[in-house]
Design a protein around this motif. Structure first.
Motif, mmCIF file in Angstrom:
data_model
loop_
_atom_site.group_PDB
_atom_site.id
_atom_site.type_symbol
_atom_site.label_atom_id
_atom_site.label_comp_id
_atom_site.label_asym_id
_atom_site.label_seq_id
_atom_site.Cartn_x
_atom_site.Cartn_y
_atom_site.Cartn_z
ATOM 1 N N ALA A 329 51.229 96.098 1.861
ATOM 2 C CA ALA A 329 50.310 95.204 2.560
ATOM 3 C C ALA A 329 50.467 95.242 4.075
ATOM 4 O O ALA A 329 49.480 95.295 4.808
ATOM 5 C CB ALA A 329 50.510 93.775 2.068
ATOM 6 N N LEU A 330 51.704 95.195 4.549
ATOM 7 C CA LEU A 330 51.962 95.047 5.977
ATOM 8 C C LEU A 330 52.198 96.394 6.646
ATOM 9 O O LEU A 330 52.958 97.221 6.133
ATOM 10 C CB LEU A 330 53.173 94.137 6.203
ATOM 11 C CG LEU A 330 52.942 92.657 5.908
ATOM 12 C CD1 LEU A 330 54.265 91.913 5.828
ATOM 13 C CD2 LEU A 330 52.055 92.032 6.982
ATOM 14 N N ASP A 331 51.568 96.588 7.789
ATOM 15 C CA ASP A 331 51.733 97.833 8.530
ATOM 16 C C ASP A 331 52.687 97.704 9.705
ATOM 17 O O ASP A 331 53.462 98.616 9.981
ATOM 18 C CB ASP A 331 50.363 98.306 9.057
ATOM 19 C CG ASP A 331 49.400 98.632 7.935
ATOM 20 O OD1 ASP A 331 49.731 99.506 7.125
ATOM 21 O OD2 ASP A 331 48.324 98.009 7.872
ATOM 22 N N ALA A 332 52.627 96.571 10.426
ATOM 23 C CA ALA A 332 53.385 96.478 11.665
ATOM 24 C C ALA A 332 53.941 95.072 11.875
ATOM 25 O O ALA A 332 53.383 94.081 11.393
ATOM 26 C CB ALA A 332 52.511 96.862 12.859
ATOM 27 N N VAL A 333 55.052 95.025 12.599
ATOM 28 C CA VAL A 333 55.658 93.771 13.044
ATOM 29 C C VAL A 333 55.746 93.821 14.564
ATOM 30 O O VAL A 333 56.266 94.789 15.133
ATOM 31 C CB VAL A 333 57.061 93.566 12.445
ATOM 32 C CG1 VAL A 333 57.743 92.360 13.087
ATOM 33 C CG2 VAL A 333 56.985 93.383 10.938
ATOM 34 N N ILE A 334 55.219 92.786 15.214
ATOM 35 C CA ILE A 334 55.277 92.682 16.673
ATOM 36 C C ILE A 334 56.264 91.570 16.992
ATOM 37 O O ILE A 334 55.988 90.397 16.716
ATOM 38 C CB ILE A 334 53.892 92.364 17.246
ATOM 39 C CG1 ILE A 334 52.868 93.407 16.792
ATOM 40 C CG2 ILE A 334 53.944 92.284 18.775
ATOM 41 C CD1 ILE A 334 51.427 92.933 16.907
ATOM 42 N N HIS A 335 57.433 91.932 17.533
ATOM 43 C CA HIS A 335 58.476 90.930 17.745
ATOM 44 C C HIS A 335 58.533 90.485 19.200
ATOM 45 O O HIS A 335 58.493 91.302 20.123
ATOM 46 C CB HIS A 335 59.838 91.481 17.335
ATOM 47 C CG HIS A 335 60.926 90.444 17.408
ATOM 48 N ND1 HIS A 335 60.986 89.390 16.531
ATOM 49 C CD2 HIS A 335 61.967 90.282 18.286
ATOM 50 C CE1 HIS A 335 62.023 88.622 16.840
ATOM 51 N NE2 HIS A 335 62.625 89.140 17.905
#
Length: 391
Positions: A329-335
């Motif tokens: 489901a998830l492509d990217a994490v922006i921290h």
């Protein structure tokens, strides 16, 4: 910090007089009525004093009382009251103590009770902790003895408008390469989460990214407390509802996600994933709802998988089931991080599930230095961007 404009003791006596008169009547409290009451009092306050008295009464009856003047501070995000003589504010550069104070503990508690009541909830001995969403504010209050000292009041001030990505870049929240990568993520409709600790600017960045969405897309925002203000022509907002005085009538984020699926969304956005609603969000992402997003509390991008696993457990998902759902489901994490220099994007990472089935993050773009640099996950991020753009 300079003292805000509060009427002198002579005007303060008029404040109490008018407050009693207004509360005793059944007519709506308006600026015109308050001004007429000031004039009818016969006290010679002068034009400036009269205007200050009207402002003071209106703040006491409908606004934030002694805290009202703090709303004029540019960039204000939070007002934190630890006691009648201890008021702090946050403008994005850290907490700063003000010289604003309440006459006594009773006045602070009265303000807290009034604000919570205005949101349809109660604050008393039987319910000493409460939070409500008012127009422009999110208010949380705690009464003694649950609070070991004084009444505690925390007010999150909702931004009137969102910042553009260019404005965030000018404020040094990111550099040009990071900003361009974020634009590609939104334009390619990758599914993403914005992670970070409290006060790092997750909601601010999410509003900015949603403002980049194609104008013909329908955005459905699902929030516990409405704070997102994207500059977009087609936005639908759903807000959770807490239990009423009879402990009934709640509508949680998971309920709202199920409702949103029937509203023909082009993008589903959860303001903050913090419970069992993560199951519905991942399911939506896995069934063709591309471009979905949200925020999540995490100390680092590398801890997002553990945070998701904890939330999945609340929804009855074991670690392997959650990893399989999230990897698809998830492509990217922006921290985001926050330090003495302010808020900034620390890294953009990709979520992946290696052969052992464990969900991990891999840095695609490290943004901590003066200029961003690609990491080991850069090629995977580019491949995902290319795949979505080819559809």
């Amino acid at each position: 910090m300079q003292r805000t404009g509060i009427p002198d003791a002579y005007a303060a006596g008029l404040v109490n007089q008018i407050r009693e008169e207004v509360l005793a009547g059944d007519v709506p409290v308006t600026g015109a009525r308050l001004a007429a009451a000031v004039h009818a009092s016969g006290r010679l306050l002068g034009s400036g004093g009269g205007l200050r008295a009207v402002d003071r009464v209106q703040a006491d009856l409908q606004g934030l009382g002694p805290l009202q003047a703090l709303l004029r501070i540019p960039g204000l995000t939070d007002i934190l009251v630890n006691g009648p003589h201890e008021v702090w504010v946050d403008t994005g550069a850290g907490l700063a103590r003000t010289d604003v104070s309440f006459p006594a503990e009773a006045d602070l508690q009265a303000l807290a009770v009034r604000l919570i009541a205005a949101g349809g909830r109660r604050l008393d001995d039987s319910c000493p902790c409460a939070d409500v969403q008012l127009r422009g504010y999110r208010v949380h209050a705690v009464l003694p003895p649950v609070s070991t000292g004084s009444t505690l009041l925390s007010i999150r001030v909702r931004a009137a408008d969102s910042f553009s990505l260019e404005e965030l870049q000018a404020a040094r929240m990111m550099d040009a390469q990071c900003a361009d990568t974020l634009r590609f993520i939104v334009a390619s409709k990758l599914n993403f989460l914005i992670s970070g600790a409290t006060g790092t600017g997750k909601t601010t960045l999410l509003s900015s990214l949603l403002s980049l969405c194609n104008p013909d897309e329908r955005l459905v925002l699902i929030e516990d407390a409405a704070e997102l203000v994207p500059q977009h022509p087609h936005v639908i907002g759903l807000q959770a509802r807490h239990t009423n005085i009879e402990r009934a009538g709640s509508v949680d984020l998971a309920d709202l996600l199920r409702q949103a699926m029937r509203m023909r969304p082009d993008r589903l956005v959860v303001g903050e994933c913090r419970g069992a609603e993560v199951r519905e969000l991942l399911a939506a992402m896995n069934t063709g709802h591309d471009g979905a997003g949200g925020t999540i509390h995490a100390s680092a991008a590398s801890t997002v998988p553990a945070r998701l696993a904890a939330l999945g457990a609340l929804a009855g998902l074991n670690a392997r089931a959650l990893a399989l759902q999230a990897a698809g489901a998830l492509d990217a994490v922006i921290h985001l991080e926050r330090d003495a220099g302010g808020r900034r994007v620390a890294e953009i990472a990709v979520l992946d599930s290696p052969v052992d089935g464990e969900l991990v993050t891999c840095t695609a773009l490290d943004c901590r230095a003066q200029s961003s640099s690609p990491g080991p996950g850069w090629d995977l991020l580019q491949a995902r961007l290319a795949l979505r753009q080819s559809r």
